[in-house]
Design a protein around this motif. Structure first.
Motif, short mmCIF file in Angstrom:
data_model
loop_
_atom_site.label_atom_id
_atom_site.label_comp_id
_atom_site.label_asym_id
_atom_site.label_seq_id
_atom_site.Cartn_x
_atom_site.Cartn_y
_atom_site.Cartn_z
N THR A 176 -16.57 -7.08 -4.75
CA THR A 176 -16.16 -6.22 -3.63
C THR A 176 -15.30 -6.96 -2.63
OG1 THR A 176 -18.20 -4.91 -3.82
CG2 THR A 176 -17.00 -4.79 -1.72
N ILE A 177 -14.18 -6.35 -2.29
CA ILE A 177 -13.39 -6.75 -1.13
C ILE A 177 -13.65 -5.75 -0.03
CG2 ILE A 177 -11.07 -6.94 -0.16
CD1 ILE A 177 -10.10 -7.98 -2.84
N PHE A 178 -14.20 -6.20 1.08
CA PHE A 178 -14.35 -5.36 2.26
C PHE A 178 -13.04 -5.46 3.06
CE2 PHE A 178 -18.93 -6.05 1.44
CZ PHE A 178 -19.35 -4.73 1.47
N MET A 179 -12.31 -4.36 3.11
CA MET A 179 -11.01 -4.34 3.76
C MET A 179 -11.16 -3.94 5.23
SD MET A 179 -7.53 -2.24 2.71
CE MET A 179 -8.25 -0.60 2.95
N GLY A 180 -10.97 -4.91 6.10
CA GLY A 180 -11.10 -4.64 7.53
C GLY A 180 -9.76 -4.43 8.20
N PHE A 181 -9.81 -4.02 9.46
CA PHE A 181 -8.61 -3.78 10.25
C PHE A 181 -8.83 -4.34 11.65
CE2 PHE A 181 -9.15 -0.38 7.17
CZ PHE A 181 -7.95 -0.43 6.48
N ASN A 205 1.11 -0.97 -8.27
CA ASN A 205 2.34 -0.94 -7.48
C ASN A 205 2.00 -1.40 -6.06
OD1 ASN A 205 4.40 0.10 -5.63
ND2 ASN A 205 5.24 1.15 -7.41
N ASP A 206 2.41 -2.61 -5.72
CA ASP A 206 2.01 -3.18 -4.43
C ASP A 206 2.51 -2.36 -3.25
OD1 ASP A 206 0.66 -5.21 -5.66
OD2 ASP A 206 2.19 -6.75 -5.32
N ALA A 207 3.72 -1.82 -3.34
CA ALA A 207 4.26 -1.03 -2.23
C ALA A 207 3.45 0.24 -2.03
CB ALA A 207 5.73 -0.70 -2.48
N ASP A 208 3.09 0.92 -3.11
CA ASP A 208 2.27 2.12 -3.00
C ASP A 208 0.91 1.79 -2.40
OD1 ASP A 208 4.28 3.64 -4.06
OD2 ASP A 208 3.39 3.81 -6.06
N ASP A 209 0.33 0.67 -2.85
CA ASP A 209 -0.99 0.29 -2.33
C ASP A 209 -0.92 -0.06 -0.85
OD1 ASP A 209 -2.10 0.69 -4.82
OD2 ASP A 209 -2.01 -1.42 -5.40
N ALA A 210 0.13 -0.78 -0.45
CA ALA A 210 0.29 -1.12 0.97
C ALA A 210 0.46 0.14 1.81
CB ALA A 210 1.50 -2.05 1.15
N ALA A 269 -5.52 -7.14 6.25
CA ALA A 269 -4.12 -7.35 5.89
C ALA A 269 -3.20 -6.44 6.70
CB ALA A 269 -3.92 -7.11 4.40
N ASP A 270 -3.57 -6.16 7.94
CA ASP A 270 -2.81 -5.21 8.74
C ASP A 270 -1.99 -5.85 9.85
OD1 ASP A 270 -5.38 -5.79 9.87
OD2 ASP A 270 -5.09 -4.18 11.31
N PRO A 325 9.07 1.08 9.68
CA PRO A 325 8.91 0.06 8.64
C PRO A 325 8.12 -1.14 9.18
CG PRO A 325 11.18 0.83 8.73
CD PRO A 325 10.49 1.39 9.94
N ALA A 326 7.03 -1.46 8.50
CA ALA A 326 6.15 -2.55 8.97
C ALA A 326 5.93 -3.54 7.84
CB ALA A 326 4.81 -1.99 9.44
N CYS A 327 6.07 -4.81 8.15
CA CYS A 327 5.87 -5.87 7.18
C CYS A 327 4.37 -5.96 6.88
CB CYS A 327 6.38 -7.18 7.77
SG CYS A 327 6.46 -8.55 6.62
N THR A 328 3.99 -5.58 5.65
CA THR A 328 2.58 -5.38 5.31
C THR A 328 2.19 -6.27 4.13
OG1 THR A 328 2.75 -3.08 6.05
CG2 THR A 328 0.85 -3.66 4.68
N LEU A 329 1.15 -7.05 4.30
CA LEU A 329 0.69 -7.96 3.25
C LEU A 329 0.24 -7.19 2.01
CD1 LEU A 329 -1.37 -10.47 5.41
CD2 LEU A 329 0.63 -11.07 4.03
N THR A 330 0.51 -7.79 0.85
CA THR A 330 0.06 -7.21 -0.42
C THR A 330 -1.10 -8.00 -1.01
OG1 THR A 330 1.72 -8.53 -1.62
CG2 THR A 330 2.36 -6.30 -0.93
N SER A 331 -1.73 -8.83 -0.19
CA SER A 331 -2.79 -9.71 -0.70
C SER A 331 -4.01 -8.95 -1.21
CB SER A 331 -3.21 -10.70 0.38
OG SER A 331 -3.56 -10.04 1.58
N ILE A 332 -4.37 -7.86 -0.54
CA ILE A 332 -5.59 -7.15 -0.96
C ILE A 332 -5.45 -6.55 -2.35
CG2 ILE A 332 -7.04 -5.13 -0.48
CD1 ILE A 332 -7.03 -5.91 2.44
#
Length: 288
Positions: free
Chosen positions: A108-113, A247-252, A182-183, A200-207
């Motif tokens: 599990t990755i808990f995705m926080g903001f 697709n990293d862009a779609d996921d971001a 990753a926000d 347009p926001a520079c968004t990490l694709t690490s998750i």
């Protein structure tokens, strides 16, 4: 080297009732908002970009409430870093759509903001279960060491973001959940430009990349400040469906859409003091 003044202050604050610290922090934030500053400018730029068409009075009121939350969160860090596990549990409600005690849970990755209360949600989870989390090294080495030590005091494993990938994948595969956020704008490497409130926001694709490598589900969570100085709520959502998609862009973009929905609920609690649009697509001028 002795104890730093910041550590002494936070220890002292941890000995005071939570309500007192919260009220003082809120009042101090309101007062500091009245002083012109670069952070105030950044907050107002972000709000005008993300919520166009509002009145100037609306932006000023929202920005002032945000300053109240931000300064309050700095002072409440004393309780988070030095308060007992029982104290932390007493001021944080949990509202989870998954079983947080499931011994057979998949990786599990808990995705926080970065809402102002993100830290205490992570601290609360670490009082009950093994967990790892990423951190970004601070320029102040003494403060960085203090933060790392206190954030990990209940057993959480802290991993520096710049050296994290291999370690995170190993932890996921071993069954240890990992908390990631990753926000924020960490630069164009390993990032894509996708809309955030239409900008347009520079968004990490690490998750999505780490979820794919570690075979992990991605579970969003948000920690919010409750009204009337009643503490916090840790809200844990269902895992994202069909994520990562490949697709990293779609996921971001999906991550940003989820975040937008949460910000609309509690707009004054998101971390607007960060330069979310620091990096811009080629040909677009800076905004700060």
């Amino acid at each position: 080297m002795g104890i730093s003044p910041v550590a002494l202050l936070l220890r002292a604050l941890s000995m005071l009732p939570y309500g007192w610290v919260a009220r003082f922090g809120s009042a101090l934030g309101g007062a500091l908002f009245e002083i012109p500053s670069r952070r105030k400018h950044i907050v107002l730029v972000n709000l005008r970009l993300c919520f166009p068409g509002k009145s100037e009075a609306h932006y000023q009121a929202l920005a002032k409430n945000h300053f109240r939350h931000v300064i309050r969160s700095y002072l409440e860090r004393g309780i988070q870093w030095y308060g007992s596990a029982n104290l932390i549990r007493s001021i944080v409600e949990i509202d989870s759509e998954i079983d947080l005690d499931d011994e057979n849970a998949p990786p599990t990755i808990f995705m926080g903001f970065h809402f102002v209360a993100i830290e205490i949600g992570c601290m609360l989870y670490s009082t009950n279960s093994p967990v790892a989390a990423l951190y970004t090294r601070m320029s102040n080495t003494r403060m960085c060491a203090l933060a790392k030590r206190q954030r990990s005091r209940f057993g959480a494993e802290l991993i520096e973001r710049s050296t994290s990938a291999r370690k995170v994948v190993a932890l996921l595969r071993s069954g240890t959940p990992v908390m990631l956020a990753a926000d924020l704008d960490h630069g164009i490497n390993n990032s894509v430009f996708v809309p955030f409130f239409g900008i347009p926001a520079c968004t990490l694709t690490s998750i999505p990349r780490l979820a794919r490598l570690g075979g992990a589900r991605v579970v969003p969570f948000v920690t919010e400040v409750l009204p009337n100085f009643r503490g916090y709520k840790l809200k844990v959502f269902m895992p994202l469906d069909d994520f990562p998609s490949g697709n990293d862009a779609d996921d971001a973009r999906r991550m940003n859409l989820f975040l937008e929905d949460q910000i609309v609920r509690i707009p004054d609690q998101y971390y607007w003091v960060h330069r979310r649009f620091k990096h811009r697509p080629e040909g677009m001028s800076g905004v700060y």
